[in-house]
Scaffold this motif. Structure first.
Motif, mmCIF file in Angstrom:
data_model
loop_
_atom_site.group_PDB
_atom_site.id
_atom_site.type_symbol
_atom_site.label_atom_id
_atom_site.label_comp_id
_atom_site.label_asym_id
_atom_site.label_seq_id
_atom_site.Cartn_x
_atom_site.Cartn_y
_atom_site.Cartn_z
ATOM 1 N N LEU A 136 12.761 16.305 12.286
ATOM 2 C CA LEU A 136 13.439 15.483 11.282
ATOM 3 C C LEU A 136 13.202 13.994 11.522
ATOM 4 N N LEU A 137 13.223 13.588 12.798
ATOM 5 C CA LEU A 137 12.956 12.188 13.127
ATOM 6 C C LEU A 137 11.535 11.813 12.735
ATOM 7 N N ALA A 138 10.577 12.716 12.963
ATOM 8 C CA ALA A 138 9.196 12.463 12.569
ATOM 9 C C ALA A 138 9.087 12.276 11.061
ATOM 10 N N MET A 139 9.791 13.105 10.293
ATOM 11 C CA MET A 139 9.751 12.979 8.835
ATOM 12 C C MET A 139 10.351 11.648 8.381
ATOM 13 N N LEU A 140 11.408 11.192 9.070
ATOM 14 C CA LEU A 140 11.995 9.897 8.742
ATOM 15 C C LEU A 140 11.007 8.770 9.023
ATOM 16 N N VAL A 141 10.287 8.877 10.126
ATOM 17 C CA VAL A 141 9.281 7.859 10.452
ATOM 18 C C VAL A 141 8.170 7.861 9.407
ATOM 19 N N PHE A 142 7.717 9.052 9.007
ATOM 20 C CA PHE A 142 6.681 9.134 7.982
ATOM 21 C C PHE A 142 7.147 8.493 6.668
ATOM 22 N N ALA A 143 8.388 8.767 6.275
ATOM 23 C CA ALA A 143 8.907 8.195 5.034
ATOM 24 C C ALA A 143 9.007 6.672 5.139
ATOM 25 N N SER A 144 9.448 6.177 6.298
ATOM 26 C CA SER A 144 9.526 4.727 6.509
ATOM 27 C C SER A 144 8.139 4.105 6.479
ATOM 28 N N GLN A 145 7.182 4.831 7.043
ATOM 29 C CA GLN A 145 5.796 4.379 7.037
ATOM 30 C C GLN A 145 5.280 4.232 5.608
ATOM 31 N N ASP A 146 5.624 5.178 4.764
ATOM 32 C CA ASP A 146 5.185 5.107 3.376
ATOM 33 C C ASP A 146 5.849 3.938 2.641
ATOM 34 N N ALA A 147 7.074 3.604 3.025
ATOM 35 C CA ALA A 147 7.729 2.442 2.420
ATOM 36 C C ALA A 147 6.967 1.163 2.775
ATOM 37 N N ILE A 148 6.530 1.047 4.030
ATOM 38 C CA ILE A 148 5.733 -0.115 4.439
ATOM 39 C C ILE A 148 4.413 -0.129 3.684
ATOM 40 N N THR A 149 3.803 1.042 3.552
ATOM 41 C CA THR A 149 2.548 1.143 2.808
ATOM 42 C C THR A 149 2.732 0.678 1.375
ATOM 43 N N LYS A 150 3.852 1.038 0.764
ATOM 44 C CA LYS A 150 4.111 0.641 -0.630
ATOM 45 C C LYS A 150 4.189 -0.881 -0.762
ATOM 46 N N VAL A 151 4.709 -1.541 0.266
ATOM 47 C CA VAL A 151 4.761 -3.003 0.251
ATOM 48 C C VAL A 151 3.361 -3.591 0.415
ATOM 49 N N LEU A 152 2.624 -3.094 1.392
ATOM 50 C CA LEU A 152 1.308 -3.652 1.705
ATOM 51 C C LEU A 152 0.291 -3.410 0.596
ATOM 52 N N VAL A 153 0.390 -2.257 -0.061
ATOM 53 C CA VAL A 153 -0.630 -1.900 -1.041
ATOM 54 C C VAL A 153 -0.561 -2.785 -2.280
ATOM 55 N N GLN A 154 0.534 -3.507 -2.445
ATOM 56 C CA GLN A 154 0.627 -4.425 -3.577
ATOM 57 C C GLN A 154 -0.223 -5.687 -3.361
ATOM 58 N N GLU A 155 -0.527 -6.006 -2.097
ATOM 59 C CA GLU A 155 -1.228 -7.248 -1.775
ATOM 60 C C GLU A 155 -2.599 -7.033 -1.133
ATOM 61 N N PHE A 156 -2.828 -5.881 -0.549
ATOM 62 C CA PHE A 156 -4.055 -5.656 0.206
ATOM 63 C C PHE A 156 -4.799 -4.444 -0.337
ATOM 64 N N ALA A 157 -6.111 -4.455 -0.115
ATOM 65 C CA ALA A 157 -6.898 -3.274 -0.404
ATOM 66 C C ALA A 157 -6.458 -2.148 0.526
ATOM 67 N N VAL A 158 -6.377 -0.948 -0.008
ATOM 68 C CA VAL A 158 -5.940 0.192 0.793
ATOM 69 C C VAL A 158 -6.786 0.327 2.048
ATOM 70 N N ALA A 159 -8.094 0.127 1.904
ATOM 71 C CA ALA A 159 -9.009 0.339 3.034
ATOM 72 C C ALA A 159 -8.693 -0.572 4.212
ATOM 73 N N GLN A 160 -8.125 -1.759 3.951
ATOM 74 C CA GLN A 160 -7.880 -2.695 5.045
ATOM 75 C C GLN A 160 -6.815 -2.187 6.005
ATOM 76 N N PHE A 161 -5.670 -1.783 5.488
ATOM 77 C CA PHE A 161 -4.629 -1.359 6.435
ATOM 78 C C PHE A 161 -4.857 0.069 6.927
ATOM 79 N N VAL A 162 -5.583 0.887 6.154
ATOM 80 C CA VAL A 162 -5.974 2.193 6.678
ATOM 81 C C VAL A 162 -6.931 2.005 7.851
ATOM 82 N N MET A 163 -7.841 1.037 7.729
ATOM 83 C CA MET A 163 -8.769 0.732 8.809
ATOM 84 C C MET A 163 -8.030 0.298 10.069
ATOM 85 N N LEU A 164 -7.043 -0.560 9.924
ATOM 86 C CA LEU A 164 -6.288 -1.010 11.087
ATOM 87 C C LEU A 164 -5.543 0.156 11.735
ATOM 88 N N ARG A 165 -5.025 1.057 10.936
ATOM 89 C CA ARG A 165 -4.364 2.250 11.478
ATOM 90 C C ARG A 165 -5.335 3.067 12.317
#
Length: 302
Positions: A25-54
């Motif tokens: 359950l904690l892992a699922m919460l982290v994944f959901a929080s991660q997607d919230a951060i992704t939703k913020v970043l994807v508005q300003e950056f190309a998807v490939a940039q932060f996927v690359m950093l990951r």
């Protein structure tokens, strides 16, 4: 480990199973929080940039892990290298596609559509691998498909073309699961992880470097949290599996949808409409019904 302890763990009756469920359950919460951060970043950056950093951070982690568990050279030796390549490309593609979908759709809607992937894997296992799929499991797939149609509402003038993005990610992830099952018959965990990290880093860099834009300090922080949380969530899942069988944990993976809805509401003010909630309930019901059948349990736990 004693025979009794092994049997208890296999049956899901060991008291420590509750700890495994908690970690899942904690892992699922982290994944959901991660997607919230992704939703913020994807508005300003190309998807490939932060996927690359990951993936850059992931490849460092994978190299260190493999070094301490038999050596990098040994981990790189695969019995099915071309399938490992395909599997790794499917993984990075799924992450990129789902991230792109978050630019246009809410967290809850994206996850409600993505939740169809176990049922897609079920259908593909029959079509591609010739595995037996009984009437009950086809019924589960039909219920999940109906739930997807309820969310999409085709023909009612409400269909969003962007909804095809998380559905494409779900299809990629379903195929990834099938290929993972095949390579896992030959290769071990370290090999699977190393190929995914190295191939993913190379593939994402090919698109991420040309699209690079210098982040502001706070954006660097978000990208750092995104990269670390991805590894942390997977480690939590691995630890959860040390306490509970995958067949026991699998239903709790649907908590990701619940967490996504809560975070979407609290952070972005998103509240799914009644159609999305009803459709998501059908998708989850179909998935849980299918998971309850032992052949599917086996295919989802490799």
């Amino acid at each position: 480990m004693s025979e009794a302890l092994v049997k208890a763990r296999a049956d899901g009756t060991e008291p420590g199973v509750a700890r495994g469920i908690g970690l899942c359950l904690l892992a699922m919460l982290v994944f959901a929080s991660q997607d919230a951060i992704t939703k913020v970043l994807v508005q300003e950056f190309a998807v490939a940039q932060f996927v690359m950093l990951r993936y850059w951070l992931f490849v460092v982690f994978a190299l260190v892990y493999c070094h301490w568990h038999g050596g990098v050279g040994a981990a790189w030796r695969s019995g099915l290298p071309w399938l490992q390549l395909l599997r790794s490309l499917l993984a990075v593609g799924e992450i990129a596609i789902f991230s792109l979908g978050l630019r246009y759709l809410g967290l809850a809607e994206s996850h409600a559509l993505f939740a169809i992937f176990p049922l897609l894997a079920l259908a593909l296992a029959r079509l591609w691998l010739g595995e037996f799929v009984g009437l009950r499991r086809w019924l589960a797939a039909a219920v999940g498909f109906l739930g997807t149609l309820v969310i999409l509402r085709p023909g009612l003038g409400l269909f969003e073309p962007a909804a095809l993005i998380p559905l494409s990610a779900a299809l990629s992830f379903a195929v990834y699961n099938l290929v993972t099952r095949r390579v896992s018959q030959t290769d071990g965990f370290t090999t699977n992880m190393l190929y995914m990290a190295v191939v993913g880093a190379l593939a994402s860099s090919a698109f991420g470097l040309p699209a690079w834009r210098d982040p502001a300090p706070e954006e660097w922080g978000l990208m750092g949290i995104l990269s670390v949380s991805g590894i942390a969530a997977h480690l939590l899942l691995i630890k959860a599996l040390a306490y509970a069988p995958a067949a026991v944990l699998q239903p709790f993976n649907y908590s990701l949808l619940v967490f996504a809805m809560l975070i979407g509401l609290l952070v972005f003010g998103e509240f799914p409409d009644a159609w999305t909630l009803a459709g998501a309930a059908l998708v989850v019901a179909g998935g849980l019904y299918a998971i309850g059948a032992s052949p599917l349990r086996k295919q989802l736990t490799v």
